[in-house]
Design a protein around this motif. Structure first.
Motif, mmCIF file in Angstrom:
data_model
loop_
_atom_site.group_PDB
_atom_site.id
_atom_site.type_symbol
_atom_site.label_atom_id
_atom_site.label_comp_id
_atom_site.label_asym_id
_atom_site.label_seq_id
_atom_site.Cartn_x
_atom_site.Cartn_y
_atom_site.Cartn_z
ATOM 1 N N ALA A 80 0.838 -1.204 0.000
ATOM 2 C CA ALA A 80 0.000 0.000 0.000
ATOM 3 C C ALA A 80 0.872 1.253 0.000
ATOM 4 C CB ALA A 80 -0.925 -0.011 1.221
ATOM 5 N N LEU A 81 1.964 1.203 0.750
ATOM 6 C CA LEU A 81 2.903 2.330 0.790
ATOM 7 C C LEU A 81 3.499 2.578 -0.596
ATOM 8 C CD1 LEU A 81 4.075 4.238 2.966
ATOM 9 C CD2 LEU A 81 5.893 2.570 3.324
ATOM 10 N N PHE A 82 3.897 1.515 -1.268
ATOM 11 C CA PHE A 82 4.447 1.610 -2.625
ATOM 12 C C PHE A 82 3.446 2.290 -3.570
ATOM 13 C CE2 PHE A 82 5.037 0.103 -6.920
ATOM 14 C CZ PHE A 82 6.406 0.018 -7.094
ATOM 15 N N LEU A 83 2.205 1.819 -3.533
ATOM 16 C CA LEU A 83 1.189 2.357 -4.453
ATOM 17 C C LEU A 83 0.830 3.800 -4.113
ATOM 18 C CD1 LEU A 83 -1.114 -0.794 -4.706
ATOM 19 C CD2 LEU A 83 0.414 0.100 -6.474
ATOM 20 N N MET A 84 0.876 4.152 -2.850
ATOM 21 C CA MET A 84 0.564 5.528 -2.482
ATOM 22 C C MET A 84 1.641 6.485 -2.983
ATOM 23 S SD MET A 84 -0.927 4.954 1.356
ATOM 24 C CE MET A 84 -1.476 6.609 1.639
ATOM 25 N N VAL A 85 2.909 6.065 -2.905
ATOM 26 C CA VAL A 85 3.985 6.910 -3.432
ATOM 27 C C VAL A 85 3.826 7.074 -4.934
ATOM 28 C CG1 VAL A 85 6.480 7.087 -3.769
ATOM 29 C CG2 VAL A 85 5.584 6.287 -1.583
ATOM 30 N N ARG A 86 3.521 5.979 -5.624
ATOM 31 C CA ARG A 86 3.312 6.058 -7.077
ATOM 32 C C ARG A 86 2.111 6.946 -7.401
ATOM 33 N NH1 ARG A 86 6.531 5.206 -10.937
ATOM 34 N NH2 ARG A 86 5.124 4.004 -12.241
ATOM 35 N N GLY A 87 1.037 6.774 -6.630
ATOM 36 C CA GLY A 87 -0.159 7.576 -6.876
ATOM 37 C C GLY A 87 0.048 9.048 -6.622
ATOM 38 N N ALA A 88 0.984 9.369 -5.720
ATOM 39 C CA ALA A 88 1.282 10.776 -5.416
ATOM 40 C C ALA A 88 2.292 11.373 -6.382
ATOM 41 C CB ALA A 88 1.781 10.896 -3.979
ATOM 42 N N GLY A 89 2.667 10.616 -7.402
ATOM 43 C CA GLY A 89 3.577 11.135 -8.416
ATOM 44 C C GLY A 89 5.023 10.745 -8.224
ATOM 45 N N GLY A 90 5.289 9.854 -7.279
ATOM 46 C CA GLY A 90 6.659 9.419 -7.056
ATOM 47 C C GLY A 90 7.112 8.422 -8.102
ATOM 48 N N SER A 91 8.409 8.326 -8.316
ATOM 49 C CA SER A 91 8.978 7.394 -9.284
ATOM 50 C C SER A 91 8.982 5.985 -8.715
ATOM 51 C CB SER A 91 10.407 7.806 -9.618
ATOM 52 O OG SER A 91 11.215 7.729 -8.452
ATOM 53 N N ALA A 92 9.296 5.003 -9.563
ATOM 54 C CA ALA A 92 9.421 3.624 -9.104
ATOM 55 C C ALA A 92 10.529 3.504 -8.069
ATOM 56 C CB ALA A 92 9.702 2.701 -10.292
ATOM 57 N N LEU A 93 11.595 4.280 -8.231
ATOM 58 C CA LEU A 93 12.691 4.248 -7.270
ATOM 59 C C LEU A 93 12.207 4.734 -5.909
ATOM 60 C CD1 LEU A 93 16.364 5.275 -7.841
ATOM 61 C CD2 LEU A 93 15.140 6.112 -5.830
ATOM 62 N N ALA A 94 11.465 5.830 -5.883
ATOM 63 C CA ALA A 94 10.958 6.359 -4.612
ATOM 64 C C ALA A 94 9.975 5.377 -3.976
ATOM 65 C CB ALA A 94 10.278 7.707 -4.840
ATOM 66 N N ALA A 95 9.130 4.756 -4.802
ATOM 67 C CA ALA A 95 8.162 3.791 -4.281
ATOM 68 C C ALA A 95 8.865 2.566 -3.716
ATOM 69 C CB ALA A 95 7.188 3.387 -5.380
ATOM 70 N N ALA A 96 9.918 2.115 -4.411
ATOM 71 C CA ALA A 96 10.683 0.966 -3.916
ATOM 72 C C ALA A 96 11.388 1.308 -2.608
ATOM 73 C CB ALA A 96 11.699 0.521 -4.966
ATOM 74 N N ALA A 97 11.904 2.536 -2.511
ATOM 75 C CA ALA A 97 12.541 2.964 -1.268
ATOM 76 C C ALA A 97 11.532 2.963 -0.122
ATOM 77 C CB ALA A 97 13.145 4.357 -1.443
#
Length: 563
Positions: free
Chosen positions: A166-183
């Motif tokens: 859920a954290l990964f998808l929220m970062v992606r949904g907020a405009g974050g990159s795959a790298l930020a979501a993975a972090a």
């Protein structure tokens, strides 16, 4: 992640006493991951080609089709579930879970078979006298597939394991990159509070952060009804859930054009909390479970604490901030999330509202330390703010081509977080119980009423009538609605270490009722009532009271010679 999960499982199962082996394997895994995180962070920070390579790799991930990204995320989540569930199974199989697990399974069984929230362990006609927790009714049907507390443990673990996704998808949904979501995913998995939740007993308030995170992700991705449903499920977990909704209302006050919905949410959540507390306090037994002792340093009662805060604010503030160690959980919450929540400060309001009771509680209490299942109250809102903070940090760093540093920072933080994580399993604990437990438990019929030593209780908890024998003196909840059991399971440790007065009363009860020893294992005794079963199918066993201690009746002798 599958490599970590499979390595832990395979290396642990190589030993006959695998639950003990699992402690050392898991401890080594966390240490290896910690040093690996430090080394990788240093590599990314000080070797530009490595940083560029990682950034290109994640740029390729960004270019993958949505279905393929979902596949990889689902695979990582399933690996996390496999790893944490194996450790949870080792806790169960190694008889290392206290009676909270048994209590939850007992209530779920009673709801499924009798439509009540009766808790025989606490002696309560309704567990609503303790907590507003209707979510147990949603979990109860799982016992139809396998009538064991282990089924509920796996269900709870599935929700907990889904949180980093859920954290990964929220970062992606907020405009974050795959790298930020993975972090963010990595920070979630290695978070020391997350490790606490994976190790706790069945305590269905642990579902709070999972329902909140998925609810917010669904709302932010415009799937309104699904998101609302998740937040409704959150409110069914515990009476503190309205605190989160109130905090969301405060957050909405800072959003343009949302003042009216914000005020409505604040008012509605306050009314909901009031209604839930009124419902709880309507039960006659509720006052027995309202414990002010964690806040007694602020005053003898809530009114006195409020008066002290208003009349002596500086003294009151000193009580809140002293000793300085009281601030350690606050520091740990922020550093284990890399302080990302501070980049989305208004989104921290739901976290602040939820954390306030923990902060006010007595230094050193589990509630104040935010350990065991207590992180569930604060983790969801904190991770939500951190996800949006990660997306903002990613945008800032991407503009300057510093994205690799974000991952390096996440790895550095995770290294320290892993080093401070709970080690979950207990080493060198109950080898004989590990060997004896399953064979002794198998002699007890599925519907039999039982009294049982605490750490054996999860194995027989999915039944209507079970009492956990108190080790340190007679527990009032043990005496409430006490019944004559068909079977008594005693660990030999209870016989030698239990409270002397209570053991004498137990010895008198065993003699009075004529219990006979039917199984003697090296670590466990099983006693059976001569007229068992004492109740017809679906009926209640007869009421019981423990007699007063009798001279010349020794507990150990009474148990060992009751043939």
């Amino acid at each position: 992640m599958w490599g970590v999960a499979l390595a832990e499982i395979i290396l642990s199962l190589r030993a006959e006493w695998f639950t003990n082996q699992a402690f050392y394997v898991h401890d080594m895994t966390l240490k290896v991951l910690s040093w690996g995180a430090f080394a990788t962070a240093a590599l990314l920070a000080f070797v530009p080609p490595a940083r560029v390579a990682v950034e290109r790799c994640f740029a390729a991930v960004d270019a993958l089709s949505p279905r393929l990204r979902v596949f990889w995320l689902a695979s990582a989540t399933l690996a996390l579930f496999a790893q944490t569930s194996f450790i949870k199974y080792c806790q169960y199989r190694g008889f290392q879970l206290p009676m909270d697990t048994a209590a939850t399974a007992n209530i779920a069984y009673n709801f499924l078979h009798h439509g009540t929230f009766e808790s025989s362990i606490f002696g309560l006609p309704s567990y609503y006298a303790v907590h507003f927790m209707p979510v147990i009714a949603l979990f109860a049907p799982l016992l139809l597939f396998c009538n064991s507390a282990l089924t509920l443990l796996f269900a709870q673990q599935a929700l907990v394991a889904s949180m980093p996704a859920a954290l990964f998808l929220m970062v992606r949904g907020a405009g974050g990159s795959a790298l930020a979501a993975a972090a963010a995913f990595w920070l979630g998995w290695t978070n020391s509070f997350f490790q606490d939740l994976t190790s706790t007993s069945i305590a269905l308030q642990v579902a709070l952060p999972a329902f909140f995170l998925w609810g917010m992700h669904l709302l932010e991705s415009r799937r309104i009804w699904a998101g609302v449903t998740a937040l409704v499920l959150m409110t069914l977990c515990i009476e503190q859930a309205p605190f989160t909704l109130f905090g969301l209302g405060l957050y909405l006050l800072f959003r343009p054009g949302r003042r009216l919905p914000a005020l409505a949410l604040c008012l509605g959540s306050a009314l909901l909390f009031g209604a839930e507390m009124k419902f709880i306090l309507a039960h006659p037994e509720a006052p027995l479970f309202r414990d002010w002792s964690m806040f007694a340093h602020l005053g003898p009662d809530p009114a006195s604490a409020l008066r002290s805060a208003l009349t002596h604010p500086w003294n009151f503030a000193l009580k809140l901030l002293w000793p300085p160690a009281k601030l350690e959980p606050l520091w740990r919450m922020f550093y284990t999330t890399a302080f990302l929540g501070l980049l989305a400060p208004t989104r921290l309001l739901p976290w602040a509202v939820n954390y306030l009771p923990n902060f006010l509680s007595a230094p050193g209490s589990f509630y104040n330390l935010v350990i065991l299942h207590y992180p569930a109250y604060v983790m969801g809102p904190l991770w939500w703010a951190s996800a949006h903070g990660a997306a903002r940090a990613a945008g800032f760093m991407q503009e300057r081509r510093w994205s690799g540093f974000l991952l390096a920072a996440a790895l550095l933080v995770s290294g320290f977080s892993l080093r401070g994580s709970t080690r979950i399993l207990l080493p060198e604990r109950s080898e004989q119980s590990f060997k004896d437990g399953p064979s002794v438990v198998a002699h007890v019929p599925p519907a039999a009423a039982v009294w049982i030593s605490e750490f054996l209780s999860p194995a027989l908890s999915a039944r209507s009538f079970i009492k956990v024998l108190p080790l340190r003196g007679e527990d009032p909840s043990f005496a409430m609605n006490l019944f004559v059991p068909d079977y008594i399971l005693l660990s030999k440790g209870f016989i030698t270490l239990g409270d002397p007065t209570f053991r004498m009363r137990m010895a008198a009860f065993i003699r009075q009722e004529g219990y006979k020893k039917v199984v003697e294992a090296p670590s466990i005794y099983l006693l059976r009532h001569p007229r068992a079963p004492l109740a017809p199918p679906g009926g209640r066993p007869p009421a019981a009271t423990l007699p007063q201690p009798q001279k010349g009746v020794d507990f150990a002798v009474q148990v060992t010679q009751s043939k």
